[in-house]
Design a protein around this motif. Structure first.
Motif, PDB file in Angstrom:
ATOM      1  N   PRO A  38       0.828  -1.219   0.000  1.00  0.00           N
ATOM      2  CA  PRO A  38       0.000   0.000   0.000  1.00  0.00           C
ATOM      3  C   PRO A  38       0.850   1.251   0.000  1.00  0.00           C
ATOM      4  N   GLY A  39       0.457   2.192  -0.845  1.00  0.00           N
ATOM      5  CA  GLY A  39       1.200   3.439  -0.945  1.00  0.00           C
ATOM      6  C   GLY A  39       0.324   4.632  -0.637  1.00  0.00           C
ATOM      7  N   GLN A  40       0.063   5.461  -1.649  1.00  0.00           N
ATOM      8  CA  GLN A  40      -0.693   6.695  -1.447  1.00  0.00           C
ATOM      9  C   GLN A  40      -2.186   6.381  -1.397  1.00  0.00           C
ATOM     10  N   SER A  41      -2.693   6.064  -0.222  1.00  0.00           N
ATOM     11  CA  SER A  41      -4.097   5.645  -0.089  1.00  0.00           C
ATOM     12  C   SER A  41      -5.062   6.753  -0.481  1.00  0.00           C
ATOM     13  N   TRP A  42      -4.635   8.014  -0.365  1.00  0.00           N
ATOM     14  CA  TRP A  42      -5.532   9.118  -0.706  1.00  0.00           C
ATOM     15  C   TRP A  42      -5.816   9.191  -2.206  1.00  0.00           C
ATOM     16  N   LEU A  43      -5.061   8.419  -3.002  1.00  0.00           N
ATOM     17  CA  LEU A  43      -5.297   8.409  -4.451  1.00  0.00           C
ATOM     18  C   LEU A  43      -6.305   7.341  -4.874  1.00  0.00           C
ATOM     19  N   TRP A  44      -6.972   6.711  -3.902  1.00  0.00           N
ATOM     20  CA  TRP A  44      -7.879   5.613  -4.260  1.00  0.00           C
ATOM     21  C   TRP A  44      -8.999   6.076  -5.185  1.00  0.00           C
ATOM     22  N   LEU A  45      -9.484   7.299  -4.989  1.00  0.00           N
ATOM     23  CA  LEU A  45     -10.598   7.766  -5.811  1.00  0.00           C
ATOM     24  C   LEU A  45     -10.170   7.971  -7.260  1.00  0.00           C
ATOM     25  N   PHE A  46      -8.939   8.491  -7.460  1.00  0.00           N
ATOM     26  CA  PHE A  46      -8.420   8.614  -8.828  1.00  0.00           C
ATOM     27  C   PHE A  46      -8.334   7.228  -9.468  1.00  0.00           C
ATOM     28  N   SER A  47      -7.741   6.280  -8.753  1.00  0.00           N
ATOM     29  CA  SER A  47      -7.571   4.927  -9.284  1.00  0.00           C
ATOM     30  C   SER A  47      -8.911   4.245  -9.533  1.00  0.00           C
TER      31      SER A  47
END
Length: 310
Positions: free
Chosen positions: A242-251
């Motif tokens: 797991p890395g940048q969890s705040w990017l989940w919405l982009f992904s």
């Protein structure tokens, strides 16, 4: 004002048990324990520290792929050659959404001529540049295209795509140029030449990354490490950690249709996220939407102690 007269709690004499306390010893033990815990947890839970991928790594691991990619750079058929802004002005290469063309907004800011910048210029920096450079530079555009197209087809048909096993043909200086570039990469000098781009400091990795991305070796490594778009790679570190969890919405939007299969997926995601961000910013001004917390008072559960007193 009792504290001034020494009659407050702080001024009362201590009548309880007294024992020695070594603050330095306590601090030393604490630092050692915390250090051991941090190192231990890091060894068990930290993501892998894989070495950087360089052109030298690629050229030695997959020389056939390197030569095929160098040929595409010479012929202007690589992904970088047809990418459009900010690298070149290839017609109809940008992702658009109706009249919105964000990719072309800033123009060509990092001009890249793949044949010149990724092949010919690096070779010209050698102490003994290949004489085939002159043959290439004096040929017509059509002749260059014919040479590279013929050599690309021959590489595809060769056993294991091995340049040494390519059948004889009219390839002009292409085999000599790509072979020299391969040797340059294998000894490690190509990385430094591309990164310097004429300056003293090797700080610009753009050409190297573009060159790597045009081949199959680098993307295959990304796939094996779960770093591609359809693997939620935007929010992963190496090895699916797991890395940048705040990017989940982009992904997230890259995983669903119609964005997933759209040719302009990037600009679709940018516009969607822009709209969602705007909605979030103006929530207090939207009738109905701003009253949802009153209808569904979840905040009262979070701050229940506060609301008990009201």
């Amino acid at each position: 004002m009792s504290w001034r007269k020494g009659t407050g709690i702080a001024g009362r004499p201590w009548k309880g048990q007294v024992r020695e306390y070594d603050l330095f010893k306590e601090l030393t033990i604490g630092v050692i324990v915390v250090t051991v815990l941090v190192v231990g947890v890091s060894l068990i839970l930290s993501s892998p520290d894989d070495p950087s991928i360089t052109l030298k790594t690629w050229a030695n691991a997959k020389p056939a792929d390197f030569v095929a990619t160098a040929t595409a750079e010479l012929g202007g058929t690589s992904e970088t050659a047809g990418y459009g802004p900010p690298y070149n002005s290839t017609p109809d290469a940008t992702q658009t959404l109706g009249p919105i063309d964000l990719q072309s907004f800033s123009g060509v800011r990092i001009p890249i001529d793949t044949a010149k910048d990724l092949v010919i210029h690096p070779l010209s920096t050698l102490p003994n540049p290949p004489k085939e450079i002159a043959t290439w530079t004096t040929a017509s555009d059509k002749q260059r295209t014919d040479w590279t197209a013929a050599y690309s087809k021959a590489l595809d048909k060769a056993p294991d795509n091995d340049p040494a096993k390519v059948a004889d043909g009219s390839y002009g200086p292409v085999p000599a140029l790509t072979g020299s570039l391969l040797a340059m990469a294998q000894e490690g000098s190509l990385d430094g030449v591309l990164q310097s781009r004429g300056s003293f400091y090797n700080t610009d990795y753009t050409p190297t990354i573009l060159f790597l991305g045009d081949g199959t070796y680098f993307p295959d490594l990304a796939t094996s490490q779960h770093l591609t778009g359809d693997q939620w790679g935007m929010m992963n570190e190496t090895g699916n950690y797991p890395g940048q969890s705040w990017l989940w919405l982009f992904s997230f939007f890259y995983q669903i249709e119609p964005v997933k299969s759209a040719a302009n997926a990037d600009i679709l995601v940018v516009v969607i996220m822009g709209v969602l961000t705007l909605l979030l910013a103006i929530v207090p001004f939207i009738p109905g939407l701003r009253t949802i917390p009153r209808w569904i008072p979840l905040h009262r559960l979070v701050w229940k102690d506060y609301y008990k007193k009201r």
